[in-house]
Design an enzyme around this catalytic site. Sequence first.
Site, short mmCIF file in Angstrom:
data_model
loop_
_atom_site.label_atom_id
_atom_site.label_comp_id
_atom_site.label_asym_id
_atom_site.label_seq_id
_atom_site.Cartn_x
_atom_site.Cartn_y
_atom_site.Cartn_z
N GLY A 106 -4.43 -4.63 -3.61
CA GLY A 106 -5.43 -3.41 -3.97
C GLY A 106 -4.68 -2.24 -4.33
O GLY A 106 -4.11 -0.97 -3.75
N HIS A 107 -4.43 -2.02 -5.86
CA HIS A 107 -4.02 -0.55 -6.17
C HIS A 107 -4.90 0.93 -7.15
O HIS A 107 -5.23 -0.10 -7.76
CB HIS A 107 -2.81 -1.72 -7.01
CG HIS A 107 -1.28 -2.23 -6.91
ND1 HIS A 107 -0.79 -2.89 -7.97
CD2 HIS A 107 -1.49 -2.80 -5.62
CE1 HIS A 107 -0.57 -3.71 -7.38
NE2 HIS A 107 -0.86 -3.72 -6.08
N ASP A 125 0.81 -0.97 -0.27
CA ASP A 125 0.24 -0.08 -0.28
C ASP A 125 0.83 1.27 -0.02
O ASP A 125 0.30 2.19 0.57
CB ASP A 125 -0.61 -0.13 1.04
CG ASP A 125 -1.57 -1.41 1.66
OD1 ASP A 125 -2.17 -1.20 0.37
OD2 ASP A 125 -2.06 -1.90 2.25
N LYS A 173 1.58 2.57 -5.26
CA LYS A 173 2.38 1.21 -6.43
C LYS A 173 1.44 2.04 -7.19
O LYS A 173 1.95 1.89 -8.84
CB LYS A 173 2.79 0.34 -6.00
CG LYS A 173 3.70 -0.41 -4.93
CD LYS A 173 3.37 -1.77 -5.13
CE LYS A 173 2.38 -2.20 -4.30
NZ LYS A 173 2.30 -1.49 -2.60
N GLN A 210 1.94 -5.99 -3.08
CA GLN A 210 3.15 -6.24 -1.78
C GLN A 210 3.89 -5.70 -1.31
O GLN A 210 4.51 -4.27 -1.88
CB GLN A 210 2.38 -7.51 -1.13
CG GLN A 210 1.26 -8.55 -0.85
CD GLN A 210 0.87 -9.08 -2.41
OE1 GLN A 210 1.91 -9.13 -3.05
NE2 GLN A 210 -0.53 -8.88 -2.63
#
Length: 415
Positions: free
Chosen positions: A39-40, A12, A15, A221
Amino acid sequence: MNLAIVGLQWGDEGKGKIVDYLAKDFDINARYQGGSNAGHTVRFGREKMIFHQVPCGVLNKQVLGIIGGGCVLDPRVILAEIESLKKYDPVIESRVKVSRFCHLIMPYHIKLDEYREGTKQAIGTTRRGIGLAYEDKYGRTGIRLGDLYNTESFGKKLSLNISRKNLVLMDVYNAEPLSDNEIFDRYMGYAGKLRPMVADDTRILGDAISAGKNILFEGAQGAMLDIDFGTYPYVTSSHTISSSVGIGLGIPPYNVESVLGVVKAYTTRVGQGPFPTEDSGQLGALLRDSGAEFGSTTGRPRRCGPFDAALVRYAARINGAREIIMTKLDVLSGIDSLKIATTYEACAEFDPFASGSLVPKYMKVPGFRQDISAARSPEDLPGAARDYLKAVEEHTGLKIAYVSVGPERDAIIRM
Ligand code: GDP
Ligand code: IMO
Ligand code: MG
């Protein structure tokens, strides 16, 4: 030029925003590990898109997105994501390729992840079945995307897996067994929908490399969640560091020409496990509020604390990152005095084996009050913000290449 973007903390780091921003100069954007646990977030204008499986550079229309065989794939999640992306590109499927080697996340992986998380073994996973899917991959019982196109063999593999998982579900968790017919039909439905995207990704990438195309590798990650080099066992089940690019995409390691690490201006972690600079008091709460620190995948509040330079030094070393991008500097505005962990009482560098007991030593720099979200060049930043960046460079030994000052695409400064 081929470039890998990797997280240097616990994920988080931002990225998604960075990949979307940099992808304008690339032909291909490839994910090489992880799955729907990622979750990007990408924000552009009033739009917001959270990518879990699809590489987030695909919002740039010239980009071909590739999901490599090192990833685990949840068909339900990728198909929903493709549907949402049609708003921006009605023929998005023609620009997303998925490796036949991807191991599939199956309903029993998700169920068992949920059950395990309800026990003492819990590590605070995203409950997306990631660890279970990688366990089956390395246990050599997994089902791959390519297997869906041989109906008979898929049926056999599924039955074998279901009979084994049902034993665990019933005997260990006292739960209802799963039906293979229902899952078979559901996955056959997915197979048809995914078909146009299934590809021989190693060939596409090999040809692209020969043709001198530019590839942006997108890590999921962060280094501290790497299965080996992170804070084991409070990690994810894949290699998150840059060495994973080659193995996750079927290309040689020397094709990863450069590695850029992404760090937040402070530190966050979601889920359980050691976190030396965690602040459970006022500062942590302030960072969570100002930085909207709630998980992009699960909505859980993220644990927050000051920047840890000693940890980033370790993460940069194992990734081969010489330059970093710092995100969320805007969030620090309004804090009177900023702390940076430079080392620990017992050891100079981050040591994953000691990570539960590391006591950070801090240096302090004055904070800044101004809103910096409109800054677009280093000169637009207040002196105190520039001093903070200098202190980070000095104590990490890394050059800061970009600073992000807001979630939007253009809220970025080239240093
Ligand atoms: P990722 O998993 O590394 O892609 O990061 P996430 O998307 O999970 O979390 C990063 C969050 O910070 C997202 O909500 C982004 O929109 C937001 N974000 C990214 N860069 C910045 C920034 O420079 N400032 C602020 N305020 N928010 C940012
Ligand atoms: P992105 O790509 C932050 C964390 C979980 C948990 C541990 C194991 O958005 O940075 P898993 O579901 O992978 O078995 O959970 O890893 N985790 C993440 N934390 N960002 C992520 O991805 C994460 N993916 C997994 O919270 O602690
Ligand atoms: Mg995220």
